[in-house]
Scaffold this motif. Sequence first.
Motif, PDB file in Angstrom:
ATOM      1  N   ILE A 142       0.818  -1.215   0.000  1.00  0.00           N
ATOM      2  CA  ILE A 142       0.000   0.000   0.000  1.00  0.00           C
ATOM      3  C   ILE A 142       0.851   1.265   0.000  1.00  0.00           C
ATOM      4  O   ILE A 142       0.543   2.235  -0.710  1.00  0.00           O
ATOM      5  CB  ILE A 142      -0.961  -0.001   1.206  1.00  0.00           C
ATOM      6  N   THR A 143       1.924   1.263   0.776  1.00  0.00           N
ATOM      7  CA  THR A 143       2.782   2.454   0.840  1.00  0.00           C
ATOM      8  C   THR A 143       3.321   2.826  -0.536  1.00  0.00           C
ATOM      9  O   THR A 143       3.247   3.981  -0.963  1.00  0.00           O
ATOM     10  CB  THR A 143       3.951   2.214   1.813  1.00  0.00           C
ATOM     11  N   ILE A 194       7.678   4.365  13.167  1.00  0.00           N
ATOM     12  CA  ILE A 194       7.709   3.953  11.762  1.00  0.00           C
ATOM     13  C   ILE A 194       6.301   3.739  11.233  1.00  0.00           C
ATOM     14  O   ILE A 194       5.989   4.063  10.079  1.00  0.00           O
ATOM     15  CB  ILE A 194       8.565   2.675  11.584  1.00  0.00           C
ATOM     16  N   GLY A 195       5.411   3.231  12.095  1.00  0.00           N
ATOM     17  CA  GLY A 195       4.028   3.017  11.671  1.00  0.00           C
ATOM     18  C   GLY A 195       3.309   4.320  11.385  1.00  0.00           C
ATOM     19  O   GLY A 195       2.670   4.476  10.335  1.00  0.00           O
ATOM     20  N   ILE A 196       3.413   5.265  12.306  1.00  0.00           N
ATOM     21  CA  ILE A 196       2.727   6.553  12.141  1.00  0.00           C
ATOM     22  C   ILE A 196       3.286   7.320  10.948  1.00  0.00           C
ATOM     23  O   ILE A 196       2.535   7.910  10.158  1.00  0.00           O
ATOM     24  CB  ILE A 196       2.852   7.387  13.430  1.00  0.00           C
ATOM     25  N   SER A 197       4.601   7.315  10.797  1.00  0.00           N
ATOM     26  CA  SER A 197       5.209   8.055   9.688  1.00  0.00           C
ATOM     27  C   SER A 197       4.798   7.473   8.335  1.00  0.00           C
ATOM     28  O   SER A 197       4.500   8.218   7.391  1.00  0.00           O
ATOM     29  CB  SER A 197       6.731   8.048   9.824  1.00  0.00           C
ATOM     30  N   ILE A 200       1.225   8.482   7.612  1.00  0.00           N
ATOM     31  CA  ILE A 200       1.148   9.878   7.161  1.00  0.00           C
ATOM     32  C   ILE A 200       1.589   9.995   5.701  1.00  0.00           C
ATOM     33  O   ILE A 200       0.948  10.678   4.885  1.00  0.00           O
ATOM     34  CB  ILE A 200       2.014  10.778   8.062  1.00  0.00           C
ATOM     35  N   ILE A 201       2.685   9.315   5.355  1.00  0.00           N
ATOM     36  CA  ILE A 201       3.178   9.347   3.973  1.00  0.00           C
ATOM     37  C   ILE A 201       2.145   8.756   3.018  1.00  0.00           C
ATOM     38  O   ILE A 201       1.884   9.305   1.935  1.00  0.00           O
ATOM     39  CB  ILE A 201       4.517   8.581   3.870  1.00  0.00           C
ATOM     40  N   ALA A 204      -0.847  11.093   2.584  1.00  0.00           N
ATOM     41  CA  ALA A 204      -0.454  12.238   1.755  1.00  0.00           C
ATOM     42  C   ALA A 204      -0.400  11.850   0.279  1.00  0.00           C
ATOM     43  O   ALA A 204      -0.899  12.582  -0.590  1.00  0.00           O
ATOM     44  CB  ALA A 204       0.904  12.764   2.216  1.00  0.00           C
ATOM     45  N   ASN A 205       0.187  10.695  -0.012  1.00  0.00           N
ATOM     46  CA  ASN A 205       0.247  10.233  -1.407  1.00  0.00           C
ATOM     47  C   ASN A 205      -1.137   9.940  -1.966  1.00  0.00           C
ATOM     48  O   ASN A 205      -1.414  10.212  -3.141  1.00  0.00           O
ATOM     49  CB  ASN A 205       1.120   8.978  -1.500  1.00  0.00           C
ATOM     50  N   LEU A 206      -2.008   9.390  -1.121  1.00  0.00           N
ATOM     51  CA  LEU A 206      -3.372   9.101  -1.566  1.00  0.00           C
ATOM     52  C   LEU A 206      -4.121  10.381  -1.921  1.00  0.00           C
ATOM     53  O   LEU A 206      -4.804  10.452  -2.952  1.00  0.00           O
ATOM     54  CB  LEU A 206      -4.117   8.334  -0.466  1.00  0.00           C
ATOM     55  N   VAL A 207      -3.981  11.393  -1.084  1.00  0.00           N
ATOM     56  CA  VAL A 207      -4.641  12.680  -1.345  1.00  0.00           C
ATOM     57  C   VAL A 207      -4.084  13.321  -2.615  1.00  0.00           C
ATOM     58  O   VAL A 207      -4.840  13.849  -3.445  1.00  0.00           O
ATOM     59  CB  VAL A 207      -4.468  13.619  -0.135  1.00  0.00           C
TER      60      VAL A 207
END
Length: 237
Positions: A142-143, A194-197, A200-201, A204-207
């Motif tokens: 997903i990332t 690492i999970g929260i970051s 967030i990434i 942000a990419n999805l938006v």
Amino acid sequence: MLTSKNENANDKHPSDKKITTSEAQKIKEYSKRILETERPATIRELVELIIEKYDLSEEKIICVLREQERSDELTLREPEPTPITLPLTLKAYFFEKNFFALEFWIVLSVILLTTILVFIDVQEGFFFYLRYIIVSFFMLIITGWTFTSALFPELDGKLRLIERAATAIGMSIVIIILDGLFLNYTFGFTVPAIGISLIIITIANLVIAIILRFRKAKINNNIQEQEIIITGVEKYE
């Protein structure tokens, strides 16, 4: 690889391996005529039309067609995937049955589950295995998928789904490494960090991907409207 249309092709054509000059010439001339008139979409259709005309074996026809390709008399190419139309409205993007709605809800669901499971400290049982499966899927797929969607918002021939998935895995690894290095020298490399970051990434990419897709959809729609107007003027004149 094309297979024989008739199971008894070898019995019907005992001299399949040898192609006479007249047979090759017939295949070349008729294939050229078919391509100009009937325009078959695939090699399979072309071969079947030639078989109906001359009752030759499939092996002979394919051999001649390959020879034509090598001599640049015939050009073969892979079919281009049909681009998926970008939605113009929020309703079409999030709630209608299409690829983008499916992608959005899968990504959002995985993000929510990952957010919950990151803060659950379990050492055994069902949630222990569920945590590893969901978090691994989030980190490795997903990332990078959302990052790839932000880079290539359109679904066309430039990046097919299989290539997009492979790119997503590679980009996920790169993002995890860079994020880990950043956290190691700033906030500290911990599981919650690492999970929260990464969450967030990913958000942000999805938006960014959604914004770019809506912008691209409006541009494509404006181009289509301009083409319709120009066509109308030409007809009027």
